[in-house]
Design an enzyme around this catalytic site. Structure first.
Site: not given
Lengths: 350, 471
Positions: B273, B204
């Protein structure tokens, strides 16, 4: 340990690199015109940075100010190797890169003083200047952040089908950041036209490269596991820099993906203006200045080959001092930005 | 004793699926690991394996049946010596109906995935927007309307913008060959090819920087994060490189880029998450932040975001991906950034929310109506710049406001709205602005705890009644 036993080929390669630095090959020799051009460009950076240092001392420049003195051959040699439309991007030690890219000294100096006609209208400062016109993409304050950004510029070149190359500069300290390797992986995987230029000036702020980097003697090799070729270059010899730059740029233009150039260089001044540089000896600095100064090397060759006289070189120095003095004068008299500038350039009008 | 084979949950948010194909027939012997059926979810077709030995005694759900709820028995397995007569199950409800739930967890040894808990929201089923009474002035009268999931709307938005502008491309993890981790980019690779639909390594920090650099190079990247939780690895480039560079360059370095992906809680995926980043990104000058609820807004706002010359954070929601809404059929349907929408008019209290929070707000408004309280419901749609004019006008009418968000309460979107309302409509308030939010804890995994950590319809109803002094 097997790691200690280098293959013969590696040893030979190291010897060849070392010998290359000691006795440059004929092919890297400059014409007198090239020598003179390099001399002028490097001297402009040197005099500009000296003036910036002086103005910082006078309180005309605030915040952080990282000078490029000693490293001039790196950016000038590479500038001589690239062509129209190739992009430059670097860290916060960026004044030299901007002058090399052809940005106006007065605009850079006015940004250093935080004035309205500075390249960023006084809102960026020493570390944050840009010029789309001159293909200079900053000026980035977070160590190594420019590495994926420069890789992205290379991505845009490939996406648009141009043969332009992105020159992405970073210090040896940045080579320990994870995002450098994320970039290496992507650039090699997608064969992006980016030359990664490691400016190894030996000290990441106050930490010697040997204390920060494993196998610090071969940072050029840090892309090898990604299949990226690397070379170590005498970054104090502008001719060696240009020769390496020619090769790397050609490698990228031919669609072979990225290449790494490790420029062995040295900064004479502290990391920033507030750094007394206690982590190294005065003798070490003195030795580099006397024996390896990038500008003195060219000067000696110009005089030695009778390509230029002492008087001519003095004249050049005088002209450059005048340009820098004019830039400093301009930067001190240019008004501060209007208060309304506080609220501009936050978003582009959609 | 015969063993019921139940419809398995094949993803954290799956509630139902299509029993696409039986690969066994009644009377077949199976051993554990044998593939016995194929199930289609809205994301993928998955194989179901037997986890017990036995003989297929009876197939309860025929192949091709759509809308089979998770945990409904789909077949019965007989052990040695048993015969079909031993099948006493009555738990063979018509497809699409709730399972009776009778003893499902204990009697469910044949489950490839953990037993699915009910989704944490009280409104898991697709909601037709037809129940929204406020007149929609954004859609021209007589426009054809189609029913579409948020997932499809997002995909169509990207495809339309990619067709009209070659500088637009999409990059991210699994966006191309896998067709998107949540199938939002489904079909884009086929149409646009590998030059413009680009799978990245799991990196990322690196690929976000590459995307921002490409935007500096005048391209218009759409950077997909598999979830915004992973964008924390990349937040330096989002904030320092994308959001600030225009300012630091005195206006030279525009950065036209969209960062998009699911944000906030999904279902049972734990603290790392499930975070809602709405307030984080909304705090940053130089960014625009969008968080739509409906498919029409998702499509119209994503198209606007792609065209916008600035960095835009586009916060989606995994639970909403599969929900269906009306979307106008127009050649170029866009929704302006920075405009909230009154989706239900009311006079007693203003409910302000966005994204999945709207599900609670709308259900609460229904419930409040039954108790004689008329709630006005505002969907913010864009969080930055926030349409405070619409909020303030509503508060000046209703004199009461409740904010609803799934994120944390401290320094949240609701905190910001409360500050604005107090500063600019203080004299109109008949009660303190009140926030309904996720609880101030990392998201727990246990189903009951997760439910407690998220806001509920009842929380919103209670808050609204409280500001109306209605008990």
């Amino acid at each position: 340990m097997a790691a200690d036993k280098k293959p013969a080929a590696t040893k030979a390669a190291e010897r060849s690199r070392k010998s290359k630095r000691a006795a440059p090959e004929k092919s890297i020799e400059f014409t007198p015109e090239q020598e003179l051009a390099a001399y002028k460009e490097m001297l402009l950076i040197r005099r500009f940075e000296e003036k910036a240092g002086q103005m910082y001392g006078m309180g005309m420049i605030g915040g952080f100010c990282h000078l490029y003195i000693g490293q001039e051959a790196v950016v000038i040699g590479l500038q001589m190797a690239i062509g129209e439309g190739d992009q430059l991007i670097t860290s916060y030690r960026d004044h030299g890169h901007m002058l090399a890219a052809g940005m106006e000294p007065r605009g850079v100096m006015a940004e250093l003083t935080g004035r309205r006609n500075g390249y960023s209208r006084g809102k960026g400062g020493s570390m944050h200047m840009f010029s789309r016109e001159k293909n200079f993409y900053g000026g980035h304050g977070i160590v190594a952040a420019q590495v994926p950004l420069g890789t992205g510029l290379a991505f845009s070149n490939k996406y648009n089908g141009t043969d332009r190359v992105s020159l992405t500069f970073f210090g040896e300290g940045a080579t320990n950041q994870g995002q450098v390797y994320e970039s290496f992986n992507i650039a090699s995987l997608w064969k992006l036209p980016v030359v990664y230029v490691i400016e190894n000036n030996r000290y990441a702020m106050g930490t010697a490269v040997t204390r920060a980097a494993a196998k610090s003697e071969e940072l050029y090799n840090r892309g090898s596991v990604y299949g990226i070729p690397g070379e170590q270059v005498d970054g104090m010899d502008v001719r060696a820099v240009k020769a390496a730059g020619d090769k790397a740029v050609a490698h990228c233009r031919a669609g072979n993906g990225p290449m790494i150039l490790e420029m062995m260089t040295y900064r004479y001044r502290g990391h920033s203006m507030s750094d007394p540089a206690k982590y190294r000896t005065k003798e070490e600095v003195q030795k580099m200045r006397q024996e390896h100064d990038p500008i003195e090397q060219v000067r000696a060759r110009l005089i030695g080959s009778n390509a230029a006289s002492e008087d001519e070189l003095k004249g050049i120095d005088k002209d450059i001092r005048a340009v820098v003095a004019e830039a400093a004068e301009y930067a001190q008299n240019d008004p501060e930005p209007d208060a309304s500038e506080l609220w501009t350039d936050i978003l582009v009008d959609a | 004793m015969p063993i019921e084979i139940l419809m398995p949950a094949l993803s954290p948010t799956m509630e139902e699926g299509t029993l696409a194909k039986w690969l066994v027939k009644e009377g077949d012997e199976v051993t554990s690991g044998d593939v016995i059926a194929e199930i289609e979810t809205d994301k993928a077709t998955m194989e179901v394996e037997a986890v017990e030995e036995g003989r297929i005694g009876k197939i309860l759900i025929g192949e091709g049946t759509e809308g089979v709820k998770v945990n409904v028995p789909i077949a019965v397995l007989l052990e040695d010596g048993e015969d079909a007569a031993a099948i006493t199950t009555s738990a063979a409800p018509a497809p699409g109906q709730e399972s009776s739930g009778g003893g499902a967890p204990e009697a469910a040894p044949v489950e490839p995935a953990p037993a699915a808990a009910p989704a944490p929201t009280a409104t898991p089923a697709p909601q037709p927007v037809a129940s929204v009474p406020a007149a929609d002035t954004e859609i021209p009268a007589g426009t054809e309307i189609v029913s579409m999931t948020v997932r499809e709307a997002l995909r169509d938005a990207m495809a339309e913008e990619m067709r009209s502008d070659d500088a637009v491309f999409v990059m991210g993890e699994e966006v191309a060959e896998y067709q998107g981790a949540y199938k939002v980019t489904q079909g884009l690779l086929d149409e646009f090819g590998g030059r413009r639909v680009i799978d990245t390594p799991i990196t990322e920090h690196g690929f976000t920087g590459v995307g921002v650099g490409a935007a500096f190079g005048k391209l218009k990247p759409i950077v997909e994060f598999m979830t915004f939780n992973f964008a924390m690895q990349a937040i330096d480039h989002i904030i320092n490189s994308a959001a600030k560079t225009l300012y630091m360059s005195g206006g030279q370095m525009g950065c036209s880029i969209v960062f998009r992906g699911p944000n906030g809680a999904a279902s049972r995926v734990g603290a790392q998450h499930s975070q809602d980043y709405s307030a984080w990104y909304s705090a940053v000058p130089g960014l625009k932040v969008i968080a739509p609820h409906t498919a029409a807004d998702a499509k119209g706002l994503l198209k606007s975001a792609i065209r916008d010359p600035n960095p835009v954070i586009f916060l989606e929601n995994e639970i909403l991906y599969g929900q269906t809404f009306d979307v106008p059929v127009l050649d170029d349907w866009t929704v302006p950034i920075g405009k909230a929408k009154i989706v239900r008019e009311g006079s007693d209290v203003t409910l302000v929310s966005f994204s999945h929070g709207m599900s609670y707000a709308l259900d609460a408004a229904d419930q409040l109506a039954q108790e004689g309280i008329s709630a006005e419901v505002i969907d913010l749609r864009t969080l930055r710049p926030m349409d405070t004019d619409t909020i303030l006008a509503s508060v000046r009418k209703t004199n009461r406001i409740v904010t609803v968000e799934e994120g944390w309460p401290t320094c949240g979107i609701g905190s910001e709205i409360a500050a604005v309302v107090v500063a600019q409509a203080f004299d109109h308030l008949d009660a303190p602005p009140t926030r309904v939010s996720g609880k101030d804890v990392p998201m727990p995994y246990a189903a009951n705890l997760e439910k407690l950590a998220l806001p509920s319809v009842q929380d919103v109803v209670d808050a609204a009644k409280s500001v109306c002094y209605a008990g």
